[in-house]
Design a protein around this motif. Structure first.
Motif, PDB file in Angstrom:
ATOM      1  N   ALA A  67       0.822  -1.224   0.000  1.00  0.00           N
ATOM      2  CA  ALA A  67       0.000   0.000   0.000  1.00  0.00           C
ATOM      3  C   ALA A  67       0.852   1.269   0.000  1.00  0.00           C
ATOM      4  N   LYS A  68       1.879   1.303   0.830  1.00  0.00           N
ATOM      5  CA  LYS A  68       2.691   2.520   0.931  1.00  0.00           C
ATOM      6  C   LYS A  68       3.403   2.805  -0.387  1.00  0.00           C
ATOM      7  N   GLU A  69       3.946   1.774  -1.018  1.00  0.00           N
ATOM      8  CA  GLU A  69       4.652   1.965  -2.288  1.00  0.00           C
ATOM      9  C   GLU A  69       3.689   2.414  -3.392  1.00  0.00           C
ATOM     10  N   ILE A  70       2.494   1.826  -3.388  1.00  0.00           N
ATOM     11  CA  ILE A  70       1.504   2.183  -4.403  1.00  0.00           C
ATOM     12  C   ILE A  70       1.070   3.636  -4.242  1.00  0.00           C
ATOM     13  N   TYR A  71       0.795   4.029  -3.014  1.00  0.00           N
ATOM     14  CA  TYR A  71       0.299   5.391  -2.788  1.00  0.00           C
ATOM     15  C   TYR A  71       1.383   6.447  -2.947  1.00  0.00           C
ATOM     16  N   SER A  72       2.622   6.067  -2.781  1.00  0.00           N
ATOM     17  CA  SER A  72       3.701   7.028  -3.031  1.00  0.00           C
ATOM     18  C   SER A  72       3.763   7.405  -4.501  1.00  0.00           C
ATOM     19  N   VAL A  73       3.228   6.530  -5.364  1.00  0.00           N
ATOM     20  CA  VAL A  73       3.211   6.790  -6.805  1.00  0.00           C
ATOM     21  C   VAL A  73       1.948   7.537  -7.215  1.00  0.00           C
ATOM     22  N   ILE A  74       0.766   7.071  -6.718  1.00  0.00           N
ATOM     23  CA  ILE A  74      -0.500   7.646  -7.198  1.00  0.00           C
ATOM     24  C   ILE A  74      -0.935   8.885  -6.424  1.00  0.00           C
ATOM     25  N   THR A  75      -0.317   9.140  -5.263  1.00  0.00           N
ATOM     26  CA  THR A  75      -0.649  10.358  -4.501  1.00  0.00           C
ATOM     27  C   THR A  75       0.626  11.101  -4.130  1.00  0.00           C
ATOM     28  N   PRO A  76       1.309  11.682  -5.113  1.00  0.00           N
ATOM     29  CA  PRO A  76       2.531  12.416  -4.802  1.00  0.00           C
ATOM     30  C   PRO A  76       2.207  13.724  -4.080  1.00  0.00           C
ATOM     31  N   GLY A  77       3.204  14.265  -3.393  1.00  0.00           N
ATOM     32  CA  GLY A  77       3.021  15.555  -2.744  1.00  0.00           C
ATOM     33  C   GLY A  77       2.856  15.480  -1.237  1.00  0.00           C
ATOM     34  N   PHE A  78       2.664  14.279  -0.707  1.00  0.00           N
ATOM     35  CA  PHE A  78       2.539  14.130   0.740  1.00  0.00           C
ATOM     36  C   PHE A  78       3.913  13.876   1.355  1.00  0.00           C
ATOM     37  N   THR A  79       4.039  14.224   2.624  1.00  0.00           N
ATOM     38  CA  THR A  79       5.264  13.913   3.342  1.00  0.00           C
ATOM     39  C   THR A  79       5.335  12.410   3.623  1.00  0.00           C
ATOM     40  N   GLU A  80       6.473  11.975   4.110  1.00  0.00           N
ATOM     41  CA  GLU A  80       6.642  10.557   4.431  1.00  0.00           C
ATOM     42  C   GLU A  80       5.624  10.100   5.473  1.00  0.00           C
ATOM     43  N   ALA A  81       5.432  10.929   6.501  1.00  0.00           N
ATOM     44  CA  ALA A  81       4.479  10.588   7.563  1.00  0.00           C
ATOM     45  C   ALA A  81       3.052  10.561   7.027  1.00  0.00           C
ATOM     46  N   GLN A  82       2.713  11.526   6.177  1.00  0.00           N
ATOM     47  CA  GLN A  82       1.365  11.559   5.601  1.00  0.00           C
ATOM     48  C   GLN A  82       1.122  10.360   4.694  1.00  0.00           C
ATOM     49  N   SER A  83       2.116   9.978   3.899  1.00  0.00           N
ATOM     50  CA  SER A  83       1.977   8.811   3.015  1.00  0.00           C
ATOM     51  C   SER A  83       1.746   7.537   3.815  1.00  0.00           C
ATOM     52  N   GLN A  84       2.391   7.449   4.969  1.00  0.00           N
ATOM     53  CA  GLN A  84       2.192   6.276   5.822  1.00  0.00           C
ATOM     54  C   GLN A  84       0.768   6.243   6.364  1.00  0.00           C
ATOM     55  N   VAL A  85       0.250   7.406   6.775  1.00  0.00           N
ATOM     56  CA  VAL A  85      -1.129   7.474   7.265  1.00  0.00           C
ATOM     57  C   VAL A  85      -2.104   7.096   6.153  1.00  0.00           C
ATOM     58  N   VAL A  86      -1.884   7.630   4.948  1.00  0.00           N
ATOM     59  CA  VAL A  86      -2.755   7.307   3.810  1.00  0.00           C
ATOM     60  C   VAL A  86      -2.750   5.806   3.545  1.00  0.00           C
ATOM     61  N   ALA A  87      -1.571   5.196   3.570  1.00  0.00           N
ATOM     62  CA  ALA A  87      -1.461   3.756   3.337  1.00  0.00           C
ATOM     63  C   ALA A  87      -2.200   2.957   4.407  1.00  0.00           C
ATOM     64  N   ASN A  88      -2.064   3.355   5.667  1.00  0.00           N
ATOM     65  CA  ASN A  88      -2.757   2.660   6.751  1.00  0.00           C
ATOM     66  C   ASN A  88      -4.272   2.793   6.627  1.00  0.00           C
ATOM     67  N   LEU A  89      -4.731   3.999   6.298  1.00  0.00           N
ATOM     68  CA  LEU A  89      -6.163   4.215   6.088  1.00  0.00           C
ATOM     69  C   LEU A  89      -6.668   3.357   4.933  1.00  0.00           C
ATOM     70  N   ALA A  90      -5.882   3.319   3.867  1.00  0.00           N
ATOM     71  CA  ALA A  90      -6.302   2.583   2.671  1.00  0.00           C
ATOM     72  C   ALA A  90      -6.431   1.090   2.949  1.00  0.00           C
ATOM     73  N   ARG A  91      -5.570   0.558   3.808  1.00  0.00           N
ATOM     74  CA  ARG A  91      -5.675  -0.871   4.146  1.00  0.00           C
ATOM     75  C   ARG A  91      -7.022  -1.172   4.808  1.00  0.00           C
ATOM     76  N   ILE A  92      -7.447  -0.286   5.705  1.00  0.00           N
ATOM     77  CA  ILE A  92      -8.748  -0.467   6.357  1.00  0.00           C
ATOM     78  C   ILE A  92      -9.875  -0.325   5.339  1.00  0.00           C
TER      79      ILE A  92
END
Length: 204
Positions: free
Chosen positions: A112-137
């Protein structure tokens, strides 16, 4: 009245029910958005929306696009002539949907984190991790919809429109209640868990 008149009345009443529920669902959708925004700033809400992007696309393609559009006409036709075959078809479609969804969900959960780092650029590292965790749920919640949309097709083919039209309201209500009850302890994960509750309620 004739069978044709009865069928026309059933279709008309079903259309009215669906139309009314769609309006209510849109109202609940606005309330859901306002509730989330009342608990979280716009920046956090943007993370939540970004996390929704990919699970929503997979659901549209897998459950809505493929299974619902292909399944409903086949099930409706078989239900009139071969009822046993119709129910077997419904069961097989559910099984196929689950078999297809599970490996996709597993791969998504791992990467999830690797995928979202590509499709949602512009977030910080911490924000990308939160997005990935949310997306898993959120992605886990889509598993309920894979089954739920087949059941919706069964209900609508059987001209039982009320319950299938009520389901989106239950979905939105689950998100609203989950956000209100869990936001103080789970933070931004509360609406994501609410989506999980709502999706389960949609299936029920």
């Amino acid at each position: 009245c004739t069978d044709e008149e009865h069928s026309q009345r059933s279709v008309l009443s079903g259309a009215l029910v669906i139309m009314g529920m769609v309006v209510l669902s849109q109202i609940f959708g606005v309330i859901r958005q306002r509730v989330i925004l009342s608990y979280f700033p716009d920046t956090d809400y943007a993370l939540f929306l970004a996390a929704f992007r990919l699970p929503d696309i997979v659901l549209e393609v897998l459950a809505v696009g493929v299974f619902s559009s292909a399944f409903i006409p086949v099930f409706a036709r078989e239900l009139k002539t071969k009822e046993r075959v119709a129910w077997d078809t419904a069961a097989r479609v559910v099984n196929i949907g689950i078999v297809l969804f599970l490996p996709i969900a597993l791969l998504f959960g791992i990467f999830a984190k690797e995928i979202y780092s590509v499709i949602t650029p512009g977030f910080t590292e911490a924000q990308s991790q939160v997005v990935a965790n949310l997306a898993r749920i959120l992605f886990a919640a889509q598993g309920f919809f894979v089954v739920s949309y087949v059941i919706t097709g069964v209900l609508e083919s059987s001209q039982r429109f009320f319950v299938s039209a009520l389901a989106p309201l239950v979905y939105n209500l689950g998100i609203i209640i989950g956000t209100i009850l869990l936001a103080p302890t789970l933070g931004l994960y509360a609406p994501a868990v609410g989506v999980l509750f709502g999706a389960f309620g949609h299936l029920l």
